[in-house]
Design a protein around this motif. Structure first.
Motif, PDB file in Angstrom:
ATOM      1  N   LEU A  49       7.208   5.010  -5.526  1.00  0.00           N
ATOM      2  CA  LEU A  49       6.303   4.411  -4.219  1.00  0.00           C
ATOM      3  C   LEU A  49       6.636   5.288  -3.358  1.00  0.00           C
ATOM      4  CD1 LEU A  49       5.923   2.139  -6.738  1.00  0.00           C
ATOM      5  CD2 LEU A  49       6.202   0.565  -4.884  1.00  0.00           C
ATOM      6  N   ARG A  50       5.810   5.812  -2.693  1.00  0.00           N
ATOM      7  CA  ARG A  50       6.225   6.686  -1.473  1.00  0.00           C
ATOM      8  C   ARG A  50       5.382   6.265  -0.105  1.00  0.00           C
ATOM      9  NH1 ARG A  50       6.671  13.090  -1.902  1.00  0.00           N
ATOM     10  NH2 ARG A  50       8.889  12.408  -2.456  1.00  0.00           N
ATOM     11  N   SER A  51       6.115   6.038   0.915  1.00  0.00           N
ATOM     12  CA  SER A  51       5.332   5.475   2.248  1.00  0.00           C
ATOM     13  C   SER A  51       4.867   6.741   3.048  1.00  0.00           C
ATOM     14  CB  SER A  51       6.181   4.766   2.902  1.00  0.00           C
ATOM     15  OG  SER A  51       6.806   3.776   2.229  1.00  0.00           O
ATOM     16  N   HIS A  52       3.967   6.657   3.857  1.00  0.00           N
ATOM     17  CA  HIS A  52       3.650   7.926   4.581  1.00  0.00           C
ATOM     18  C   HIS A  52       4.642   7.970   5.740  1.00  0.00           C
ATOM     19  CE1 HIS A  52       0.783  10.917   6.317  1.00  0.00           C
ATOM     20  NE2 HIS A  52       1.062  10.491   7.358  1.00  0.00           N
ATOM     21  N   ASN A  53       5.280   6.742   6.299  1.00  0.00           N
ATOM     22  CA  ASN A  53       6.269   6.913   7.127  1.00  0.00           C
ATOM     23  C   ASN A  53       7.753   6.861   6.541  1.00  0.00           C
ATOM     24  OD1 ASN A  53       8.111   6.212   9.110  1.00  0.00           O
ATOM     25  ND2 ASN A  53       7.470   4.399   9.573  1.00  0.00           N
ATOM     26  N   PRO A  70      12.245   4.888   2.777  1.00  0.00           N
ATOM     27  CA  PRO A  70      12.581   6.146   1.718  1.00  0.00           C
ATOM     28  C   PRO A  70      11.793   5.750   0.450  1.00  0.00           C
ATOM     29  CG  PRO A  70      14.375   4.407   1.950  1.00  0.00           C
ATOM     30  CD  PRO A  70      13.425   4.223   3.066  1.00  0.00           C
ATOM     31  N   ASP A  71      11.843   6.659  -0.502  1.00  0.00           N
ATOM     32  CA  ASP A  71      11.043   6.548  -1.815  1.00  0.00           C
ATOM     33  C   ASP A  71      11.870   5.449  -2.704  1.00  0.00           C
ATOM     34  OD1 ASP A  71       9.501   8.650  -1.056  1.00  0.00           O
ATOM     35  OD2 ASP A  71      10.214   9.886  -2.381  1.00  0.00           O
ATOM     36  N   GLU A  72      10.971   4.702  -3.402  1.00  0.00           N
ATOM     37  CA  GLU A  72      11.500   3.807  -4.237  1.00  0.00           C
ATOM     38  C   GLU A  72      11.069   4.112  -5.538  1.00  0.00           C
ATOM     39  OE1 GLU A  72      10.683  -0.210  -2.915  1.00  0.00           O
ATOM     40  OE2 GLU A  72       9.105   0.701  -1.481  1.00  0.00           O
ATOM     41  N   ILE A  73      12.072   4.181  -6.530  1.00  0.00           N
ATOM     42  CA  ILE A  73      11.610   4.485  -8.087  1.00  0.00           C
ATOM     43  C   ILE A  73      12.128   3.344  -8.863  1.00  0.00           C
ATOM     44  CG2 ILE A  73      12.433   6.042  -9.707  1.00  0.00           C
ATOM     45  CD1 ILE A  73      13.000   8.213  -7.756  1.00  0.00           C
ATOM     46  N   ILE A  92       0.788  -1.128  -0.133  1.00  0.00           N
ATOM     47  CA  ILE A  92      -0.133  -0.022  -0.090  1.00  0.00           C
ATOM     48  C   ILE A  92       0.923   1.249   0.102  1.00  0.00           C
ATOM     49  CG2 ILE A  92      -1.818   1.155   1.090  1.00  0.00           C
ATOM     50  CD1 ILE A  92      -2.493  -1.686   0.217  1.00  0.00           C
ATOM     51  N   LYS A  93       1.009   1.869  -1.054  1.00  0.00           N
ATOM     52  CA  LYS A  93       1.831   3.135  -1.166  1.00  0.00           C
ATOM     53  C   LYS A  93       1.075   4.452  -1.903  1.00  0.00           C
ATOM     54  CE  LYS A  93       5.270   0.737   0.240  1.00  0.00           C
ATOM     55  NZ  LYS A  93       6.091   0.957   1.573  1.00  0.00           N
ATOM     56  N   TYR A  94       1.754   5.630  -1.522  1.00  0.00           N
ATOM     57  CA  TYR A  94       1.395   6.638  -2.502  1.00  0.00           C
ATOM     58  C   TYR A  94       2.106   6.472  -3.954  1.00  0.00           C
ATOM     59  CZ  TYR A  94       0.012   9.376   1.786  1.00  0.00           C
ATOM     60  OH  TYR A  94      -0.373   9.578   3.039  1.00  0.00           O
ATOM     61  N   LEU A  95       1.412   6.558  -4.818  1.00  0.00           N
ATOM     62  CA  LEU A  95       1.989   6.496  -6.282  1.00  0.00           C
ATOM     63  C   LEU A  95       2.068   7.993  -6.966  1.00  0.00           C
ATOM     64  CD1 LEU A  95       0.332   3.363  -7.704  1.00  0.00           C
ATOM     65  CD2 LEU A  95       2.331   3.640  -6.066  1.00  0.00           C
ATOM     66  N   HIS A  96       3.153   7.879  -7.785  1.00  0.00           N
ATOM     67  CA  HIS A  96       3.581   9.103  -8.614  1.00  0.00           C
ATOM     68  C   HIS A  96       4.032   8.644  -9.790  1.00  0.00           C
ATOM     69  CE1 HIS A  96       3.155  12.076  -5.026  1.00  0.00           C
ATOM     70  NE2 HIS A  96       3.590  10.973  -4.357  1.00  0.00           N
ATOM     71  N   ARG A  97       3.661   9.484 -10.904  1.00  0.00           N
ATOM     72  CA  ARG A  97       4.106   9.076 -12.312  1.00  0.00           C
ATOM     73  C   ARG A  97       5.401  10.041 -12.422  1.00  0.00           C
ATOM     74  NH1 ARG A  97       1.168  10.979 -16.015  1.00  0.00           N
ATOM     75  NH2 ARG A  97       0.389  12.482 -14.549  1.00  0.00           N
TER      76      ARG A  97
END
Length: 248
Positions: A203-207, A212-215, A190-195
C-alpha cells in the motif's frame, strides 16, 4: 409474511401520474382487466418488483405501506443503466434516460456506540451524481459504481482530504500503481496498490513523506481483513480558498 395490501397504493400511484388502466396494461403486456383487479386484490407477487420499478417506488412500501416510499436510493436501474420514472404520455409509460447517473454513497462508521471498531456501509442520506458519459467512456457498469469520501491527507497532493471519490467495484484485480479503495479491518482507505512476490501487497500513499509504504504478507491480509473494494476512477477537489482580488 407481511400481507399484500398494495391495491389502494397502486391505484393512487396511477391516478397521481394520470396513467389509465389500459395504458399501464399495454406497457406490461397484460389485459386491462388484470390491472383493474389489482386495485382490490393487490399487485401479484410475481409482478411486484417490475411494477414498483416502473412506478419508481420501493417494492416493500408498495406491498405493505411500510418503510420509505421513494426508490431512488435503491438504485433501480436496468442492465443498461436506465432509470424509470412515472411519465404519462398518452397513457403509456416511457423510460427516461438521464444525462447523469446517481451512485450510492458509502462511508466508514462505527459498528456500535462507544466502540472503536468501524465498518464500511452505504449512507442512505447521500448519493453522488456523475455524467453517464464518464462511466461509458471507461466501460464501467453503472451498477458497479459507488461514491465515497477521502479521509485524511495520505493521498495529498493528489487527492485532498474531504474529496469525493467514485469507485468501480467491477475492477478489483490489482493493476500495479493504480489507486484503489480498500476496506482494512473495517477502515476505508485509498491507496496505490502494488502486487509483490509471494502474493504480498504493498500500500503506497501519495504523501510518502508522512506515510511510508505498508507491506502485507498473505497471512496478514487475511488476519487484518484487507479486501479491495474497487478502482478509484474519479475524484473531486474543492479549492481551499477564493483568490483575493488585487487593488481592493
Amino acid at each position: 409474511m407481511k400481507k399484500n395490501t398494495s391495491g389502494p397504493r397502486f391505484k393512487a400511484l396511477l391516478e397521481a401520474a394520470n396513467i389509465t388502466t389500459t395504458g399501464f396494461a399495454e406497457f406490461l403486456d397484460t389485459a386491462p382487466q388484470n390491472v383493474h383487479n389489482w386495485y382490490s386484490r393487490g399487485v401479484p407477487a410475481h409482478c411486484m418488483e417490475e411494477v414498483a420499478r416502473k412506478l419508481s417506488v420501493n417494492s416493500d412500501w408498495l406491498k405493505t405501506g411500510e418503510g420509505l416510499k421513494d426508490a431512488r436510493h435503491l438504485r433501480l436501474l436496468d442492465d443498461s443503466g436506465n432509470t424509470f420514472d412515472a411519465q404519462a404520455i398518452r397513457g403509456v409509460y416511457t423510460v427516461v434516460e438521464p444525462i447523469d447517473i446517481e451512485l450510492p454513497f458509502y462511508k466508514e462508521v462505527i459498528t456500535a456506540p462507544g466502540s472503536n471498531k468501524t465498518h464500511v456501509i452505504e449512507d442512505r442520506e447521500q448519493c453522488l451524481r456523475l455524467p453517464r458519459s464518464h462511466l461509458d467512456f471507461l466501460e464501467i457498469n453503472h451498477t458497479d459504481a459507488i461514491g465515497a469520501a477521502m479521509i485524511g491527507n495520505s493521498m495529498a497532493e493528489k487527492i485532498d482530504d474531504g474529496s469525493t471519490l467514485a469507485i468501480d467495484r467491477g475492477l478489483t484485480q490489482i493493476v500495479d500503481g493504480e489507486i484503489y479503495a480498500i476496506e482494512h479491518d473495517g477502515m476505508l482507505r485509498i491507496k496505490y496498490l502494488h502486487r509483490l512476490p509471494g502474493n504480498s501487497l504493498r500500500l503506497r500513499s501519495h504523501n510518502r513523506a508522512d506515510y511510508p509504504d505498508e507491506i502485507f504478507r498473505p497471512a496478514q491480509i487475511e488476519e487484518q481483513n484487507i479486501r479491495v473494494l474497487g478502482w478509484v476512477f474519479w475524484w473531486s477537489t474543492l479549492n481551499k480558498r477564493r483568490p483575493p482580488l488585487p487593488f481592493l
